[in-house]
Design an enzyme around this catalytic site. Sequence first.
Site, PDB file in Angstrom:
ATOM      1  N   SER A 110     -29.180  73.318 -27.559  1.00 45.64           N
ATOM      2  CA  SER A 110     -29.097  74.765 -27.305  1.00 45.64           C
ATOM      3  C   SER A 110     -29.830  75.169 -26.033  1.00 45.64           C
ATOM      4  O   SER A 110     -31.035  74.921 -25.899  1.00 45.64           O
ATOM      5  CB  SER A 110     -29.716  75.554 -28.467  1.00 45.64           C
ATOM      6  OG  SER A 110     -28.958  75.402 -29.619  1.00 45.64           O
ATOM      7  N   HIS A 167     -23.725  76.471 -26.090  1.00 46.97           N
ATOM      8  CA  HIS A 167     -23.103  75.142 -26.193  1.00 46.97           C
ATOM      9  C   HIS A 167     -21.714  75.214 -25.550  1.00 46.97           C
ATOM     10  O   HIS A 167     -20.760  75.695 -26.168  1.00 46.97           O
ATOM     11  CB  HIS A 167     -22.975  74.706 -27.667  1.00 46.97           C
ATOM     12  CG  HIS A 167     -24.287  74.434 -28.324  1.00 46.97           C
ATOM     13  ND1 HIS A 167     -24.792  73.171 -28.465  1.00 46.97           N
ATOM     14  CD2 HIS A 167     -25.210  75.266 -28.858  1.00 46.97           C
ATOM     15  CE1 HIS A 167     -25.971  73.234 -29.074  1.00 46.97           C
ATOM     16  NE2 HIS A 167     -26.245  74.497 -29.315  1.00 46.97           N
ATOM     17  N   HIS A 195     -22.462  71.455 -35.054  1.00 45.36           N
ATOM     18  CA  HIS A 195     -23.435  71.388 -36.147  1.00 45.36           C
ATOM     19  C   HIS A 195     -22.737  71.478 -37.493  1.00 45.36           C
ATOM     20  O   HIS A 195     -21.662  72.063 -37.619  1.00 45.36           O
ATOM     21  CB  HIS A 195     -24.432  72.560 -36.034  1.00 45.36           C
ATOM     22  CG  HIS A 195     -25.100  72.689 -34.704  1.00 45.36           C
ATOM     23  ND1 HIS A 195     -24.458  73.203 -33.603  1.00 45.36           N
ATOM     24  CD2 HIS A 195     -26.346  72.355 -34.302  1.00 45.36           C
ATOM     25  CE1 HIS A 195     -25.293  73.190 -32.577  1.00 45.36           C
ATOM     26  NE2 HIS A 195     -26.440  72.677 -32.965  1.00 45.36           N
ATOM     27  N   TYR A 245     -23.487  73.434 -39.897  1.00 42.87           N
ATOM     28  CA  TYR A 245     -23.315  74.819 -40.363  1.00 42.87           C
ATOM     29  C   TYR A 245     -22.075  75.493 -39.790  1.00 42.87           C
ATOM     30  O   TYR A 245     -21.628  76.521 -40.292  1.00 42.87           O
ATOM     31  CB  TYR A 245     -24.571  75.659 -40.068  1.00 42.87           C
ATOM     32  CG  TYR A 245     -24.918  75.817 -38.606  1.00 42.87           C
ATOM     33  CD1 TYR A 245     -24.192  76.649 -37.767  1.00 42.87           C
ATOM     34  CD2 TYR A 245     -25.993  75.118 -38.056  1.00 42.87           C
ATOM     35  CE1 TYR A 245     -24.511  76.787 -36.428  1.00 42.87           C
ATOM     36  CE2 TYR A 245     -26.332  75.252 -36.729  1.00 42.87           C
ATOM     37  CZ  TYR A 245     -25.583  76.084 -35.914  1.00 42.87           C
ATOM     38  OH  TYR A 245     -25.897  76.211 -34.592  1.00 42.87           O
ATOM     39  N   GLU A 246     -21.499  74.898 -38.731  1.00 41.49           N
ATOM     40  CA  GLU A 246     -20.281  75.483 -38.168  1.00 41.49           C
ATOM     41  C   GLU A 246     -19.056  75.187 -39.044  1.00 41.49           C
ATOM     42  O   GLU A 246     -17.976  75.718 -38.796  1.00 41.49           O
ATOM     43  CB  GLU A 246     -20.055  74.958 -36.750  1.00 41.49           C
ATOM     44  CG  GLU A 246     -21.109  75.451 -35.764  1.00 41.49           C
ATOM     45  CD  GLU A 246     -20.973  74.812 -34.397  1.00 41.49           C
ATOM     46  OE1 GLU A 246     -20.111  75.242 -33.630  1.00 41.49           O
ATOM     47  OE2 GLU A 246     -21.739  73.854 -34.104  1.00 41.49           O
ATOM     48  N   ALA A 260     -33.133  72.014 -29.288  1.00 35.43           N
ATOM     49  CA  ALA A 260     -34.132  73.075 -29.337  1.00 35.43           C
ATOM     50  C   ALA A 260     -34.711  73.046 -30.740  1.00 35.43           C
ATOM     51  O   ALA A 260     -33.977  72.825 -31.703  1.00 35.43           O
ATOM     52  CB  ALA A 260     -33.472  74.422 -29.066  1.00 35.43           C
ATOM     53  N   MET A 281     -31.667  71.920 -36.300  1.00 32.76           N
ATOM     54  CA  MET A 281     -30.439  71.877 -37.119  1.00 32.76           C
ATOM     55  C   MET A 281     -29.467  70.820 -36.612  1.00 32.76           C
ATOM     56  O   MET A 281     -28.243  70.972 -36.760  1.00 32.76           O
ATOM     57  CB  MET A 281     -29.771  73.256 -37.115  1.00 32.76           C
ATOM     58  CG  MET A 281     -30.672  74.383 -37.589  1.00 32.76           C
ATOM     59  SD  MET A 281     -29.903  75.986 -37.382  1.00 32.76           S
ATOM     60  CE  MET A 281     -31.304  77.089 -37.698  1.00 32.76           C
ATOM     61  N   SER A 282     -29.983  69.765 -35.998  1.00 30.37           N
ATOM     62  CA  SER A 282     -29.069  68.777 -35.402  1.00 30.37           C
ATOM     63  C   SER A 282     -29.750  67.421 -35.293  1.00 30.37           C
ATOM     64  O   SER A 282     -30.760  67.153 -35.941  1.00 30.37           O
ATOM     65  CB  SER A 282     -28.660  69.243 -33.999  1.00 30.37           C
ATOM     66  OG  SER A 282     -29.794  69.200 -33.136  1.00 30.37           O
ATOM     67  N   ASN A 284     -39.802  77.952 -30.142  1.00 24.34           N
ATOM     68  CA  ASN A 284     -40.538  79.001 -30.860  1.00 24.34           C
ATOM     69  C   ASN A 284     -41.546  78.358 -31.802  1.00 24.34           C
ATOM     70  O   ASN A 284     -41.402  77.202 -32.177  1.00 24.34           O
ATOM     71  CB  ASN A 284     -39.560  79.867 -31.667  1.00 24.34           C
ATOM     72  CG  ASN A 284     -38.693  79.029 -32.594  1.00 24.34           C
ATOM     73  OD1 ASN A 284     -37.783  78.322 -32.143  1.00 24.34           O
ATOM     74  ND2 ASN A 284     -38.980  79.080 -33.862  1.00 24.34           N
ATOM     75  N   HIS A 293     -31.858  83.504 -32.077  1.00 21.14           N
ATOM     76  CA  HIS A 293     -31.152  82.541 -31.215  1.00 21.14           C
ATOM     77  C   HIS A 293     -31.391  82.887 -29.735  1.00 21.14           C
ATOM     78  O   HIS A 293     -31.455  82.002 -28.888  1.00 21.14           O
ATOM     79  CB  HIS A 293     -29.654  82.562 -31.548  1.00 21.14           C
ATOM     80  CG  HIS A 293     -28.860  81.489 -30.848  1.00 21.14           C
ATOM     81  ND1 HIS A 293     -29.194  80.141 -30.917  1.00 21.14           N
ATOM     82  CD2 HIS A 293     -27.756  81.551 -30.059  1.00 21.14           C
ATOM     83  CE1 HIS A 293     -28.311  79.437 -30.196  1.00 21.14           C
ATOM     84  NE2 HIS A 293     -27.436  80.261 -29.668  1.00 21.14           N
TER      85      HIS A 293
HETATM   86  N1  HPA Z   1     -35.875  76.418 -36.950  1.00 25.54           N
HETATM   87  C1  HPA Z   1     -34.737  75.690 -36.997  1.00 25.54           C
HETATM   88  N2  HPA Z   1     -34.031  75.390 -35.932  1.00 25.54           N
HETATM   89  C2  HPA Z   1     -34.469  75.831 -34.743  1.00 25.54           C
HETATM   90  C3  HPA Z   1     -35.643  76.586 -34.620  1.00 25.54           C
HETATM   91  C4  HPA Z   1     -36.390  76.901 -35.787  1.00 25.54           C
HETATM   92  O1  HPA Z   1     -37.435  77.583 -35.751  1.00 25.54           O
HETATM   93  N3  HPA Z   1     -35.801  76.862 -33.295  1.00 25.54           N
HETATM   94  C5  HPA Z   1     -34.753  76.272 -32.651  1.00 25.54           C
HETATM   95  N4  HPA Z   1     -33.946  75.641 -33.516  1.00 25.54           N
END
Ligand code: HPA
Length: 277
Positions: A32, A63, A85, A87-88, A115, A216-217, A240, A252
């Site tokens: 990301s 993406h 991903h 979740y898609e 990310a 998530m990947s 973050n 996001h």
């Molecule tokens: N959690 C899950 N996936 C993420 C996060 C997060 O805080 N930041 C970027 N991808």
Amino acid sequence: MDFLTIEVIDKAADFIQHQIAIEPRVGMILGSGLGTLADSVEGSVRIEAQDVPGWPKSTIEGHAGRLIIGHLAGQPVFVMQGRSHYYEGYSMAQIGLPVRVMQRLGVEILVVTNAAGAVNPNFEPGDLMLITDHINLLGMAGLTPLRGPNLSEFGPRFPDMGRPYDRKLMDLARDAVKEAGVELREGVYICLAGPSFESPADLRFLKAIGVDAVGMSTVPEVIVARHGETRVLGISGISNKANLDGSTITTHEEVLEAGRVIAPKILELIKGMLRRL
Ligand code: HPA
């Protein structure tokens, strides 16, 4: 598509093979907000992922869904600008297809980037984290790209996962950041299904089980890579801090914004690593 077959993999690989004149040695998956790295690839052929038969298309901002094949720091590379991903709506098998195709095209080394949220309180947004190990929580719950008939052309039914991330590549990455003057954190990554970010209790659980960064990947891709004995280097860009007490909100947009700071640093790390191969 529940399981991949050699026919499905080769259909996608042949489509790409016909358009490229080089044999890529290093594959890269850009997470990301990190897609700008692909702008540094020289002499590149660009293929829209949506044109490749069976390829999982990315549906989210940040993406691009493009494949870029060319040279970076003197190495022939196959770069995925954006990934897909779970979740898609894709199956784990579909998420593994790009890695299978890279293996078919001759890729020996996979660089995975993502990310991630920092669970480790010492990490700050903008930091890079070398992934030294992962927790395959989704796999423990049954979601693995290796479910189904084993593709013995690639690897064994029960692949070892004692060294998911290649020690030599980690050392090259450590050397590369030292030269570039970039600080590198190290830690354990976990992949959750998403797309919701974690609750404070989720995050306290992740901290307790030894997680440094959450995303998530990546983990499903690494498992497919290691099944085929592809060597892996994994880098998380910390976008973050985990919201362990519920006092902040994760978005996001924040993740994409952090990517702008992180992408140039990851590029230096990857170029330095490639030069040392
Ligand atoms: N959690 C899950 N996936 C993420 C996060 C997060 O805080 N930041 C970027 N991808």
